[in-house]
Enzyme design. Sequence first.
Site, PDB file in Angstrom:
ATOM      1  N   HIS A 179      -4.671  -1.636  -5.841  1.00  0.00           N
ATOM      2  CA  HIS A 179      -3.740  -0.398  -6.285  1.00  0.00           C
ATOM      3  C   HIS A 179      -4.782   0.721  -6.622  1.00  0.00           C
ATOM      4  O   HIS A 179      -5.495   0.276  -7.461  1.00  0.00           O
ATOM      5  CB  HIS A 179      -2.773  -0.726  -7.410  1.00  0.00           C
ATOM      6  CG  HIS A 179      -1.930  -1.864  -6.876  1.00  0.00           C
ATOM      7  ND1 HIS A 179      -1.150  -2.343  -7.906  1.00  0.00           N
ATOM      8  CD2 HIS A 179      -1.662  -2.589  -5.751  1.00  0.00           C
ATOM      9  CE1 HIS A 179      -0.281  -3.462  -7.171  1.00  0.00           C
ATOM     10  NE2 HIS A 179      -0.642  -3.507  -5.979  1.00  0.00           N
ATOM     11  N   ASP A 238       0.781  -1.210   0.012  1.00  0.00           N
ATOM     12  CA  ASP A 238      -0.141   0.097  -0.083  1.00  0.00           C
ATOM     13  C   ASP A 238       0.928   1.271   0.040  1.00  0.00           C
ATOM     14  O   ASP A 238       0.439   2.322   0.643  1.00  0.00           O
ATOM     15  CB  ASP A 238      -0.955   0.150   1.227  1.00  0.00           C
ATOM     16  CG  ASP A 238      -1.965  -1.220   1.203  1.00  0.00           C
ATOM     17  OD1 ASP A 238      -2.096  -1.862   0.204  1.00  0.00           O
ATOM     18  OD2 ASP A 238      -2.308  -1.628   2.321  1.00  0.00           O
TER      19      ASP A 238
HETATM   20  P1  GDP Z   1      -0.669   0.329  -3.604  1.00  0.00           P
HETATM   21  O1  GDP Z   1      -1.225  -0.976  -3.047  1.00  0.00           O
HETATM   22  O2  GDP Z   1       0.824   0.424  -3.140  1.00  0.00           O
HETATM   23  O3  GDP Z   1      -1.080   0.801  -4.806  1.00  0.00           O
HETATM   24  O4  GDP Z   1      -1.427   1.294  -2.332  1.00  0.00           O
HETATM   25  P2  GDP Z   1      -2.997   1.587  -2.180  1.00  0.00           P
HETATM   26  O5  GDP Z   1      -3.558   2.224  -3.277  1.00  0.00           O
HETATM   27  O6  GDP Z   1      -3.388   0.330  -1.496  1.00  0.00           O
HETATM   28  O7  GDP Z   1      -2.766   2.723  -1.065  1.00  0.00           O
HETATM   29  C1  GDP Z   1      -2.269   3.944  -1.081  1.00  0.00           C
HETATM   30  C2  GDP Z   1      -3.361   5.039  -1.015  1.00  0.00           C
HETATM   31  O8  GDP Z   1      -2.802   6.515  -0.706  1.00  0.00           O
HETATM   32  C3  GDP Z   1      -4.280   5.256  -1.810  1.00  0.00           C
HETATM   33  O9  GDP Z   1      -5.682   5.562  -1.400  1.00  0.00           O
HETATM   34  C4  GDP Z   1      -3.922   6.335  -2.966  1.00  0.00           C
HETATM   35  O10 GDP Z   1      -4.864   6.866  -3.655  1.00  0.00           O
HETATM   36  C5  GDP Z   1      -3.424   7.121  -1.952  1.00  0.00           C
HETATM   37  N1  GDP Z   1      -2.171   7.988  -2.230  1.00  0.00           N
HETATM   38  C6  GDP Z   1      -0.973   7.700  -3.233  1.00  0.00           C
HETATM   39  N2  GDP Z   1      -0.277   8.728  -3.043  1.00  0.00           N
HETATM   40  C7  GDP Z   1      -0.557   9.498  -2.246  1.00  0.00           C
HETATM   41  C8  GDP Z   1      -0.102  10.805  -1.936  1.00  0.00           C
HETATM   42  O11 GDP Z   1       0.868  11.304  -2.320  1.00  0.00           O
HETATM   43  N3  GDP Z   1      -0.784  11.437  -1.131  1.00  0.00           N
HETATM   44  C9  GDP Z   1      -1.818  11.298  -0.538  1.00  0.00           C
HETATM   45  N4  GDP Z   1      -2.806  12.080   0.350  1.00  0.00           N
HETATM   46  N5  GDP Z   1      -2.381   9.979  -0.863  1.00  0.00           N
HETATM   47  C10 GDP Z   1      -1.851   9.204  -1.817  1.00  0.00           C
HETATM   48  P1  IMO Z   2      -0.839  -4.131  -2.232  1.00  0.00           P
HETATM   49  O1  IMO Z   2      -0.410  -4.652  -3.621  1.00  0.00           O
HETATM   50  C1  IMO Z   2      -1.112  -4.666   2.078  1.00  0.00           C
HETATM   51  C2  IMO Z   2      -0.741  -8.748   3.782  1.00  0.00           C
HETATM   52  C3  IMO Z   2      -2.138  -9.079   4.280  1.00  0.00           C
HETATM   53  C4  IMO Z   2      -1.375  -9.883   5.264  1.00  0.00           C
HETATM   54  C5  IMO Z   2      -0.443 -10.918   4.708  1.00  0.00           C
HETATM   55  C6  IMO Z   2      -0.864 -12.149   3.883  1.00  0.00           C
HETATM   56  O2  IMO Z   2      -2.206  -3.560  -2.262  1.00  0.00           O
HETATM   57  O3  IMO Z   2       0.138  -3.447  -1.648  1.00  0.00           O
HETATM   58  P2  IMO Z   2      -2.390 -12.824   1.973  1.00  0.00           P
HETATM   59  O4  IMO Z   2      -3.946 -12.520   1.588  1.00  0.00           O
HETATM   60  O5  IMO Z   2      -1.667 -12.395   0.957  1.00  0.00           O
HETATM   61  O6  IMO Z   2      -2.404 -14.029   2.054  1.00  0.00           O
HETATM   62  O7  IMO Z   2      -2.055 -11.948   3.466  1.00  0.00           O
HETATM   63  O8  IMO Z   2       0.003  -9.889   3.453  1.00  0.00           O
HETATM   64  N1  IMO Z   2      -1.114  -8.275   2.164  1.00  0.00           N
HETATM   65  C7  IMO Z   2      -1.165  -6.934   2.196  1.00  0.00           C
HETATM   66  N2  IMO Z   2      -0.920  -5.894   2.761  1.00  0.00           N
HETATM   67  N3  IMO Z   2      -1.123  -4.309   0.615  1.00  0.00           N
HETATM   68  C8  IMO Z   2      -1.059  -5.595   0.023  1.00  0.00           C
HETATM   69  O9  IMO Z   2      -1.002  -5.379  -1.307  1.00  0.00           O
HETATM   70  C9  IMO Z   2      -1.001  -6.890   0.407  1.00  0.00           C
HETATM   71  N4  IMO Z   2      -0.990  -8.012   0.169  1.00  0.00           N
HETATM   72  C10 IMO Z   2      -1.098  -8.823   1.158  1.00  0.00           C
HETATM   73  O10 IMO Z   2      -2.729  -8.008   4.875  1.00  0.00           O
HETATM   74  O11 IMO Z   2      -0.875  -9.467   6.471  1.00  0.00           O
HETATM   75 MG    MG Z   3      -2.896  -1.560  -1.793  1.00  0.00          MG
END
Ligand code: GDP
Ligand code: IMO
Ligand code: MG
Length: 423
Positions: free
Chosen positions: A41, A13
Amino acid sequence: MAVTLVVGAQWGDEGKGKIIDCLADTSDLVVRFHGGNNAGHTVVNKFGKFPMHLIPSGIFNKKAKAVIANGVILDLEVLVKEIKMLETAGINLKGRVLISPRCHVIMPYHKLLDRLYEEAKGKKKTGTTGKGIGPTYADKVSYNGIRVADFFDRKNFRDKLSTQLLVKNKVLKSLGEKPLNEKEIEEKYYRLFIKLKPFIKEAFSVVSGTVSKNKKVLLEGAHGIFLDNDWGTYPFVTASNVLSGNITAGAGIPPQKLTKVIGVTKAYTTRVGQGPFPTELFDKNGDLLVEKGIEFGTTTGRKRRTGWFDAEILRFAAKLNGFTELAITKLDVLDQFKEIKICTHYALKGRRVNYEDGDSLFLSKVKPVYKTIKGWQKNTNGVKKYSDLPPQAKAYLKEIEKQVGVKISYISTGQERESLITI
Ligand code: GDP
Ligand code: IMO
Ligand code: MG
């Protein structure tokens, strides 16, 4: 710079989706190569806001093709829904999305087993996303998986399912669950396969051809390095290899073709699920990070644990993956803090220790050593030029560069595609 990998440098994340969406504009091919719909994502651009689980986040660049390569495991129902979501938003996918027939399929028993294992472990559970990831990869490596290719011959699929249910239903029954109905699953999954069939095609020649023509390939890592099955905080990890070396197994790209490895990290740290987290905060600073960063999971909606930036894990991730540069996200979330801390290293019983010195139990005991930096207390949300950042924010970024030993190339200052500083 033909082949670029974007990889999460923490526990997932980090904002990989946002960075991929920005970089995809100049890419010819975007590739997911591991994980499944445990990934979430988020992409925010002129088309809307999208939680991407399986289709590469670079799909919004109309000129790019998107590949779901062999290392990815697929929930067919989620994939069909995601395709529909994108098509409804006006994104044309025909002829642009390739799904490898080598991908393994997440079956209903995998999701059930995921839940049952977690329940059995009680307080010691991993805190999985519940999407059936561990059991599907376990079947893959123990030669019990069902692959997309198996569906092309319906009888072959039926036979494989039948064999699996022979064992899985016994296990489910012994754990107090009702046995699964073979016919229902067979019909439902075959229908889903038919919907996906136009997109299913071995992608090797496309990937390999794009690489050899020196065109631009963007690899979208999922999760984060500290969830890597080998190098993460085992057993609080995911089932796939997250690290850069997995591009060969997961997408068929030879290692020496990789030209850039961008480690994506938040300007602080978060983690979802169980497991050690040395810089975790349990005070009002932690709450402020949740509030300002809207730290709730994209896939499960769970509240994320929050903490200060940890340079110890970043240094390790950089060495392990060969980061050529860093992308720092969510700098704007720190705008209100009077003081910000960076963990420079860990100590245990008065001695300096490293991340790789021990296991999860060891990491739950280490003490983070902090350096305190003055906050900037000015708005950075939406800033697009480095020169427009407050001096204290620049000083914070410089300190991260110094501690990690890798240059910062991108600074994200908001959710939207436009909120990005490129250095
Ligand atoms: P990913 O799994 O790595 O793609 O990340 P996620 O989408 O799960 O979580 C990142 C969160 O942060 C999302 O809600 C994005 O829209 C938000 N986000 C990403 N970059 C920024 C930033 O620079 N500032 C803020 N405030 N939010 C961001
Ligand atoms: P993105 O791509 C955050 C974590 C789960 C749990 C562990 C195992 O959005 O960054 P699983 O369901 O994979 O067997 O869970 O891994 N986990 C993540 N946490 N972002 C993710 O993906 C994750 N993918 C798996 O929360 O701790
Ligand atoms: Mg994510």
